[in-house]
Write an enzyme that holds these catalytic residues in place. Structure first.
Site, mmCIF file in Angstrom:
data_model
loop_
_atom_site.group_PDB
_atom_site.id
_atom_site.type_symbol
_atom_site.label_atom_id
_atom_site.label_comp_id
_atom_site.label_asym_id
_atom_site.label_seq_id
_atom_site.Cartn_x
_atom_site.Cartn_y
_atom_site.Cartn_z
ATOM 1 N N CYS A 263 48.697 -35.196 14.217
ATOM 2 C CA CYS A 263 49.905 -34.362 14.062
ATOM 3 C C CYS A 263 49.817 -33.071 14.879
ATOM 4 O O CYS A 263 50.510 -32.898 15.861
ATOM 5 C CB CYS A 263 50.098 -33.971 12.600
ATOM 6 S SG CYS A 263 50.209 -35.326 11.492
HETATM 7 N N1 SAJ Z 1 42.318 -26.822 11.651
HETATM 8 C C1 SAJ Z 1 41.737 -25.651 12.112
HETATM 9 N N2 SAJ Z 1 41.988 -24.490 11.448
HETATM 10 C C2 SAJ Z 1 42.802 -24.457 10.364
HETATM 11 C C3 SAJ Z 1 43.394 -25.658 9.918
HETATM 12 C C4 SAJ Z 1 43.133 -26.829 10.568
HETATM 13 O O1 SAJ Z 1 41.000 -25.652 13.090
HETATM 14 O O2 SAJ Z 1 42.980 -23.377 9.795
HETATM 15 C C5 SAJ Z 1 42.066 -28.077 12.370
HETATM 16 C C6 SAJ Z 1 41.431 -29.132 11.496
HETATM 17 O O3 SAJ Z 1 40.036 -29.037 11.537
HETATM 18 C C7 SAJ Z 1 41.932 -30.417 12.152
HETATM 19 C C8 SAJ Z 1 43.283 -30.024 12.703
HETATM 20 O O4 SAJ Z 1 43.295 -28.601 12.784
HETATM 21 O O5 SAJ Z 1 41.084 -30.814 13.200
HETATM 22 C C9 SAJ Z 1 44.440 -30.498 11.853
HETATM 23 O O6 SAJ Z 1 44.120 -30.112 10.571
HETATM 24 P P1 SAJ Z 1 45.239 -30.163 9.385
HETATM 25 O O7 SAJ Z 1 44.632 -29.571 8.176
HETATM 26 O O8 SAJ Z 1 46.502 -29.610 9.870
HETATM 27 O O9 SAJ Z 1 45.338 -31.705 9.084
HETATM 28 P P2 SAJ Z 1 46.390 -32.784 9.512
HETATM 29 O O10 SAJ Z 1 46.350 -33.084 10.949
HETATM 30 O O11 SAJ Z 1 46.176 -33.902 8.566
HETATM 31 O O12 SAJ Z 1 47.776 -32.089 9.232
HETATM 32 C C10 SAJ Z 1 48.539 -32.488 8.140
HETATM 33 C C11 SAJ Z 1 49.926 -32.258 8.603
HETATM 34 N N3 SAJ Z 1 50.828 -33.007 7.788
HETATM 35 C C12 SAJ Z 1 51.856 -33.611 8.398
HETATM 36 O O13 SAJ Z 1 52.026 -33.563 9.593
HETATM 37 C C13 SAJ Z 1 52.762 -34.360 7.528
HETATM 38 C C14 SAJ Z 1 50.287 -30.792 8.579
HETATM 39 O O14 SAJ Z 1 51.720 -30.659 8.629
HETATM 40 C C15 SAJ Z 1 49.821 -30.103 7.333
HETATM 41 O O15 SAJ Z 1 50.097 -28.709 7.467
HETATM 42 C C16 SAJ Z 1 48.333 -30.298 7.209
HETATM 43 O O16 SAJ Z 1 48.129 -31.707 7.020
HETATM 44 C C17 SAJ Z 1 47.767 -29.527 6.050
HETATM 45 O O17 SAJ Z 1 48.443 -28.573 5.589
HETATM 46 O O18 SAJ Z 1 46.624 -29.800 5.694
#
Ligand code: SAJ
Length: 427
Positions: A263
């Site tokens: 995403c």
């Molecule tokens: N990450 C960082 N720093 C942060 C948060 C995340 O480096 O502060 C990195 C994570 O390690 C990962 C990537 O970003 O590699 C994405 O992390 P994520 O927590 O956003 O996980 P996702 O990709 O599963 O994102 C989902 C998304 N959901 C949908 O698209 C429906 C996103 O919209 C959500 O915000 C996210 O989950 C969430 O909140 O956890």
């Protein structure tokens, strides 16, 4: 299970989005089919077993099992079609709508007149109008009469114990009032949360891109801070936690070795590319993407500089990379920063090994003890629970000399006390 409904549902794509959605439809009384191209997945699901590591599915799939099939003719029976196929980007970060187009054409070939077709996959504003609608109109169908088209962007957050398909609020857009009403009514029947009708399908498409671009730029902000604070001797994680004490107008994000997943690192490119066609250049989104894409090499540079302090050139040092999946406690490796880190280590001629308890099949070493015994230095690339629980003494026992904590998830002070060089991302 709720009382049986007379509408039949077909979910196209039984991945981390489609499968929970299909399970939920069964639970809510819909005769539900899943159209999935991977026969192995079809067999697992029809035996009530989840192809993905996800608590919601492990708990609910056996009870509310959809009927999975690879035969697209199943669409002919169904009144509601939910398209949940991937929307990746290619190696040049250009959006790839092949799966969405393929699924839409399968629906067009097997459409039951009057059916509702909902795209849940994340796309940029304009895709429903410019790509999906013509597929049906060119086949002679009248949108708003023979077929109703809507967009309800998926919001699944893999590994989230609290928010899942049953309770995450949704937004819905359509080309016409009837389509909107049918879609809102459907989602209200399966989601215990607010369903917000949008002004149009474009606004609905824009919502998800905005949500995820918001996250990407905020991560880029703290990643840039990490690089700057590394030079200022400031612990950026402590600063972010300090800023988080402000009860309003601040939302914590944390620096890391990269931004992975299907995403966050992908969705902004959908808007960047589409806006370009309309003559707008999303400079800010592009800079954020560049910063986040630079974090794997920043991580490897931290390792190189730490080893140099010990007169240990990278080449010839045995390095272990802990974590292959893109985020904690999931088995999903899509767009994982680890792959970029390994490529960079390869380019430096480094002999490395990998270990991830959630991705054993892709791990070169299958247990933590073996990899700790074998290597001189570690890069932690995923903040799995299993890694956060490691007793720092174990690193000492195995003679680990350098740890680069790509997720700032280890106990920095305890590790440093043991005489091991610790480098975090911004700490
Ligand atoms: N990450 C960082 N720093 C942060 C948060 C995340 O480096 O502060 C990195 C994570 O390690 C990962 C990537 O970003 O590699 C994405 O992390 P994520 O927590 O956003 O996980 P996702 O990709 O599963 O994102 C989902 C998304 N959901 C949908 O698209 C429906 C996103 O919209 C959500 O915000 C996210 O989950 C969430 O909140 O956890």
């Amino acid at each position: 299970m709720s009382e049986k409904r007379n509408q039949k549902v077909c979910v196209i794509g039984l991945g981390y989005v489609g499968l929970p959605l299909a399970v939920r439809c069964v639970e809510k009384g819909y005769e539900t089919y899943g159209l999935e191209m991977d026969q192995k997945k079809v067999n697992l699901i029809n035996n009530g077993r989840s192809p993905i590591e996800e608590k919601f599915l492990e708990d609910n799939l056996p009870k509310f099992k959809p009927t999975a099939t690879t035969d697209e003719k199943i669409i002919k029976k169904c009144d509601i079609i939910l398209i949940c196929v991937p929307t990746p980007v290619d190696s040049m970060y250009v959006p790839d709508l092949t799966p969405v187009i393929g699924a839409s054409k399968a629906v067009m070939r097997n459409l039951k007149k009057g059916a509702l077709v909902v795209l849940e996959s994340t796309v940029n504003p304009g895709v429903s109008e410019e790509v999906i609608r013509p597929i049906f109109e060119e086949a002679g169908f009248v949108v708003g009469k023979d077929v109703f088209i809507a967009h309800c962007p998926e919001r699944i957050n893999p590994g989230d114990a609290k928010w899942n398909v049953t309770n995450i609020p949704r937004v819905v857009g359509s080309f016409d009032k009837t389509g909107l009403d049918i879609a809102v009514k459907f989602y209200e029947s399966i989601v215990d949360g607010n369903i917000r009708p949008m002004k149009s399908i474009r606004e609905a498409e824009a919502v998800k891109i905005v949500e995820n671009s918001f996250r990407d730029i905020n991560i880029a902000f703290v990643n840039e801070l990490a690089k700057s604070f590394d030079k200022l001797g400031i612990d950026v994680k402590d600063v972010i936690l300090g800023a988080s004490t402000k009860p309003f107008a601040f939302m914590a994000h944390f620096p890391a070795c990269g931004v992975g997943g299907h995403c966050i690192p992908v969705d902004p490119y959908y808007l960047i590319e589409r806006a370009k066609k309309s003559g707008f250049d999303h400079k800010f989104l592009k800079v954020a993407r560049e910063i986040n894409n630079s974090m794997p090499s920043y991580t490897v540079e931290l390792m190189r500089d730490a080893l140099n302090k010990l007169q240990m050139p990278m080449k010839g040092t045995k390095i272990g990379v802990l974590g292959i999946s893109y985020k904690a406690n999931v088995d999903d490796t899509r767009e994982s920063p680890t792959f970029k880190i390994l490529t960079l280590l390869d380019e430096h001629g480094v002999k490395y090994d990998t270990f991830d308890p959630h991705v054993i099949a892709k791990s070169s070493i299958k247990t933590l003890n073996v990899i700790l015994k074998k290597v001189d230095a570690l890069i932690v690339a995923t903040d799995h629970k299993e890694f956060k629980e490691i007793d720092p003494e174990l690193f000492k026992q195995h003679g680990i000399k350098v740890i680069v904590d790509g997720k700032n998830c280890l106990d920095k002070d305890a590790i440093k006390k043991l005489g091991i060089i610790y480098k975090g991302i911004g700490r």
